[in-house]
Design an enzyme around this catalytic site. Structure first.
Site, PDB file in Angstrom:
ATOM      1  N   SER A  35     -28.768  11.650  21.843  1.00 28.69           N
ATOM      2  CA  SER A  35     -29.779  12.071  21.064  1.00 28.69           C
ATOM      3  C   SER A  35     -29.855  13.468  20.681  1.00 28.69           C
ATOM      4  O   SER A  35     -30.859  14.899  19.814  1.00 28.69           O
ATOM      5  CB  SER A  35     -31.271  13.273  22.644  1.00 28.69           C
ATOM      6  OG  SER A  35     -30.984  11.846  23.737  1.00 28.69           O
ATOM      7  N   ARG A  36     -28.693  13.348  19.297  1.00 26.46           N
ATOM      8  CA  ARG A  36     -28.223  14.404  17.886  1.00 26.46           C
ATOM      9  C   ARG A  36     -28.280  15.909  18.769  1.00 26.46           C
ATOM     10  O   ARG A  36     -28.012  16.279  18.196  1.00 26.46           O
ATOM     11  CB  ARG A  36     -29.350  13.896  16.884  1.00 26.46           C
ATOM     12  CG  ARG A  36     -29.466  13.182  16.615  1.00 26.46           C
ATOM     13  CD  ARG A  36     -30.134  13.017  15.266  1.00 26.46           C
ATOM     14  NE  ARG A  36     -29.762  13.602  14.025  1.00 26.46           N
ATOM     15  CZ  ARG A  36     -28.534  12.778  13.477  1.00 26.46           C
ATOM     16  NH1 ARG A  36     -28.035  11.894  13.828  1.00 26.46           N
ATOM     17  NH2 ARG A  36     -28.068  13.390  12.257  1.00 26.46           N
TER      18      ARG A  36
END
Length: 181
Positions: free
Chosen positions: A158-159
């Site tokens: 999810s970065r």
């Protein structure tokens, strides 16, 4: 770096070295880290190359190690200086014969008329030193980067990456901060 070597990442010691031209334009190239000694990142190259000239004019550099396979990066900022001649001599003597000859004949970063030109110089210099000691050219040697800032980056889902910044303090100690992804 050790983990990249153990993971058998292709060219685990490859690092990008960023310098700047006298006009302030960024300049970037890849070199190989040869060792970390006394907290300094060490590599070798021609002093009269484009990067060598830029370093001589401005001793502030940045390094980046990037290992896609591990989703990992290390960014280093610091100052750079030449290694003592004796250290450069010792490293040069350990290099393969052809690499020593190549360092002697290459006018690194300069214009040359053709590939044949450099190959002929290589052949001529190779014959000159067959069976003898190949001395290090005066225009080639080691550089040591003294870090003042090191960022460790680890990719995450999810970065939401992990980032840790180490900043050298005036007393030589390191202050550590977690950075937002």
């Amino acid at each position: 770096i050790r983990q990249a070597i153990e993971a058998k990442v292709y060219e685990p010691t490859a690092m990008l070295v960023a310098t700047a031209t006298p006009q302030g334009y960024p300049s970037l190239r890849t070199v190989l880290l040869k060792e970390i000694e006394d907290g300094c990142f060490i590599f070798y190259t021609g002093y009269e190359s484009r990067k060598g000239q830029q370093i001589a004019a401005n001793p502030h550099v940045a390094l980046t190690f990037l290992w896609h396979e591990l989703e990992r990066q290390i960014h280093v900022e610091g100052t750079i200086g030449r290694l003592p001649a004796a250290e450069s001599d010792a490293y040069f003597a350990m290099r393969p014969y052809k690499s020593r000859i190549g360092a002697r004949i290459s006018p690194q970063s300069q214009h040359i008329p053709s590939r044949e030109y450099i190959m002929m110089r290589f052949a001529s210099e190779s014959l000159r030193f067959v069976g003898t000691h190949v001395p290090r050219p005066a225009n080639w040697g080691g550089w040591a980067v003294v870090p003042r800032r090191i960022e460790f980056w680890q990719g995450r889902d999810s970065r939401l990456h992990d980032r840790f910044l180490y900043e050298r303090q005036a007393d030589g100690s390191w202050e550590i901060h977690r950075l937002a992804p």
